[in-house]
Scaffold this active site. Structure first.
Site, PDB file in Angstrom:
ATOM      1  N   TYR A 311     -18.857   8.433  12.534  1.00  0.00           N
ATOM      2  CA  TYR A 311     -18.054   9.643  12.716  1.00  0.00           C
ATOM      3  C   TYR A 311     -17.995  10.041  14.175  1.00  0.00           C
ATOM      4  O   TYR A 311     -17.014  10.603  14.633  1.00  0.00           O
ATOM      5  CB  TYR A 311     -18.645  10.800  11.890  1.00  0.00           C
ATOM      6  N   VAL A 371     -17.939   1.316   6.308  1.00  0.00           N
ATOM      7  CA  VAL A 371     -17.809   1.886   4.959  1.00  0.00           C
ATOM      8  C   VAL A 371     -17.626   3.404   4.942  1.00  0.00           C
ATOM      9  O   VAL A 371     -17.493   3.994   3.872  1.00  0.00           O
ATOM     10  CB  VAL A 371     -18.970   1.448   4.036  1.00  0.00           C
ATOM     11  N   GLU A 372     -17.608   4.006   6.124  1.00  0.00           N
ATOM     12  CA  GLU A 372     -17.270   5.440   6.227  1.00  0.00           C
ATOM     13  C   GLU A 372     -16.767   5.728   7.625  1.00  0.00           C
ATOM     14  O   GLU A 372     -17.365   5.299   8.613  1.00  0.00           O
ATOM     15  CB  GLU A 372     -18.490   6.339   5.987  1.00  0.00           C
ATOM     16  N   ASN A 373     -15.694   6.519   7.664  1.00  0.00           N
ATOM     17  CA  ASN A 373     -15.152   7.010   8.925  1.00  0.00           C
ATOM     18  C   ASN A 373     -14.044   7.980   8.514  1.00  0.00           C
ATOM     19  O   ASN A 373     -13.345   7.740   7.540  1.00  0.00           O
ATOM     20  CB  ASN A 373     -14.569   5.828   9.739  1.00  0.00           C
TER      21      ASN A 373
END
Ligand code: BG6
Length: 475
Positions: A311, A371-373
């Site tokens: 992030y 796998v997340e952003n």
């Protein structure tokens, strides 16, 4: 050039942030259910304030969340319409083993996920499954103290054996623990740790980490035994620490801070406790109980790929006067004067994404998986219910471009990208609904009001185009 042909584009969610139906079909209570929205949330997440059941006067957003338990067919259909090649989701442990230490699993929980995976299969979507995304059965916390107890390895093994066996042929990509390094900052989430007054918290955290690391290696072993096609990844809450200045002390501090995070992945990917960690643990007087068998498991069953969330970057300084802080993923950081921030104070740094990817690939030389952003933002629908989320498109465009540069220019081997919260869901950090990440708007507010209706946002069509062009068209 560009992304590989079989690049896995998609989106990510976690059971406790979207499923709801917390007591349906035999599901047991989990730590993630009993963290309310509001001021006390952080001290509960940090294991400082004990809340092991629902208490009067609080609102618990995970109880209903966006009720994906009853909407998954509709939601996956929308993901398919965007062209998803993969969908990252997590298993709610307490749907499979409601208390955690039973011998036999709950068939209704297994049937739920089986149908969900079959729905994915119907659309050609490859599930990417996080085995534990911050959740731990409450019973295991009350009876055993959560991951501080070695018995947890056995219960986790029971869980993964059931999952790998039952879902063989339906699921190939697995992640053992979401953001395993978060145990240092949010030990109640994931590890189910609650501290007693005067307890040596670091000792407990690192012992619990050891148990998770061994459980992860054991899961990797079992996954490969059950199906050699299985691909198992670790999962890091990534984001490099920048030194505030080029003062050597700042640079050194940044390296030390990065190692706090790398430690976990070093063990999972290289198979050994790194020398710097052994020295640091010794200096801190932390004595981890470990067996020869543990060490052999760690050594022989390293992960197949490295997954991570990104992030923001972080900043460290040795100068006590530079103490202006900014918010970040669970914990705060020194503010970077060169960066803008989201409405929640998370600083936006696409180039930092590329730098982070390079650092991880240099270090591990294994395929990466983002796998997340994503961007948590307040969305305001117009009279027709439509959200023009150009700010989200801008954020994603810049990050996907940076990711593309890492692949195309720097040669990083990247398996896929799942943006966080592809459908609006409950925030893990704050418990809010109004902190939205999705391409799909869900009509629900912080207090639990709303019809739960799903509506496509502007970013929905944008992401569809990105996927269709395999990341070539980011306009
Ligand atoms: C990661 C978690 O830490 O960040 C997710 O894996 C979480 O569960 C995401 O939702 C974004 O954080 P937040 O606090 O904005 O929900």
């Amino acid at each position: 050039m560009g992304f590989r042909e079989d690049f896995l584009w998609g989106g990510a969610t976690a059971a406790n942030q979207c499923e709801g139906a917390y007591d349906v079909d035999g599901r047991g209570l989990a730590n993630v259910d009993v963290v309310p929205i509001g001021e006390e949330r952080f001290s509960i997440i940090a294991g400082k304030r004990k809340m092991l059941d629902f208490e009067d006067g609080y609102f618990y957003p995970a109880k209903e969340a966006i009720d994906m338990y009853h909407h998954y067919k509709e939601d996956i259909k929308l993901f398919a319409e965007m062209g998803f090649k993969t969908y990252r989701l997590s298993i709610a442990w307490t749907r499979i083993f409601p208390k955690g230490d039973e011998r036999e699993p709950n068939e209704k929980g297994l049937a739920f996920y089986e149908d969900l995976f079959k729905t994915c299969q119907q659309y050609g979507i490859e599930p990417l499954v996080t085995i534990t995304h911050f959740d731990c059965p409450i019973h295991l916390i009350k009876e055993y103290g959560g991951w501080r107890n070695r018995k947890m390895i056995e219960f986790y093994e029971r869980l993964v054996r059931v999952l790998f066996t039952r879902f063989k042929g339906l699921v190939k990509y697995w992640l053992t623990f979401n953001e395993i390094n978060m145990i240092l900052h949010a030990p109640f989430m994931g590890a189910g740790l609650v501290f007693e007054d005067g307890e040596n918290e670091q000792q407990v955290k690192y012992q619990a980490s050891h148990h998770e690391l061994v459980a992860s290696a054991l899961a990797t072993k079992v996954a490969h035994e059950v199906d050699p096609e299985n691909m198992v990844g670790c999962m890091l809450a990534a984001g490099l620490n920048y030194p505030y200045t080029c003062k050597p002390e700042d640079v050194f501090l940044a390296q030390q801070k990065d190692r706090e995070n790398y430690f976990f992945i070093d063990v999972q990917s290289r198979g050994e406790y790194p020398a710097y960690a052994l020295k640091e643990l010794e200096r801190a007087g932390i004595d981890i109980e470990m067996t020869e068998e543990d060490l052999a498991l760690l050594k022989n069953h390293t992960v197949d790929f490295i997954s991570f969330s990104y992030y923001s970057s972080r900043v460290v300084t040795t100068d006590p006067k530079l103490n202006e802080q900014t918010e970040g993923n669970i914990f705060a950081s020194v503010k970077n004067p060169y960066l803008e921030a989201s409405e929640w104070g998370w600083q936006i740094d696409p180039l930092g994404f590329r730098t982070t990817m390079n650092a991880l690939y240099d270090r591990y030389q294994k395929p990466l998986f983002v796998v997340e952003n994503g961007l948590g933002a307040i969305d305001t629908p117009d009279e027709a219910g439509y959200v023009k989320d150009d700010y989200r498109i801008d954020y994603l465009r810049e990050h996907i471009q940076a990711m593309k540069d890492a692949v195309e220019i720097d040669g990083v081997d990247l398996l896929g990208y799942t943006s966080w919260g592809c459908i609006d869901l409950v925030s893990a950090g704050t418990g809010e609904m109004k902190k939205r990440y999705g391409f799909i708007y869900v009509d629900r507010d912080n207090a639990g009001n709303g019809t739960l209706k799903r509506t496509k946002k502007k970013s929905f069509d944008w992401y569809k185009k990105v996927i269709a062009s395999n990341g070539e068209d980011l306009a």
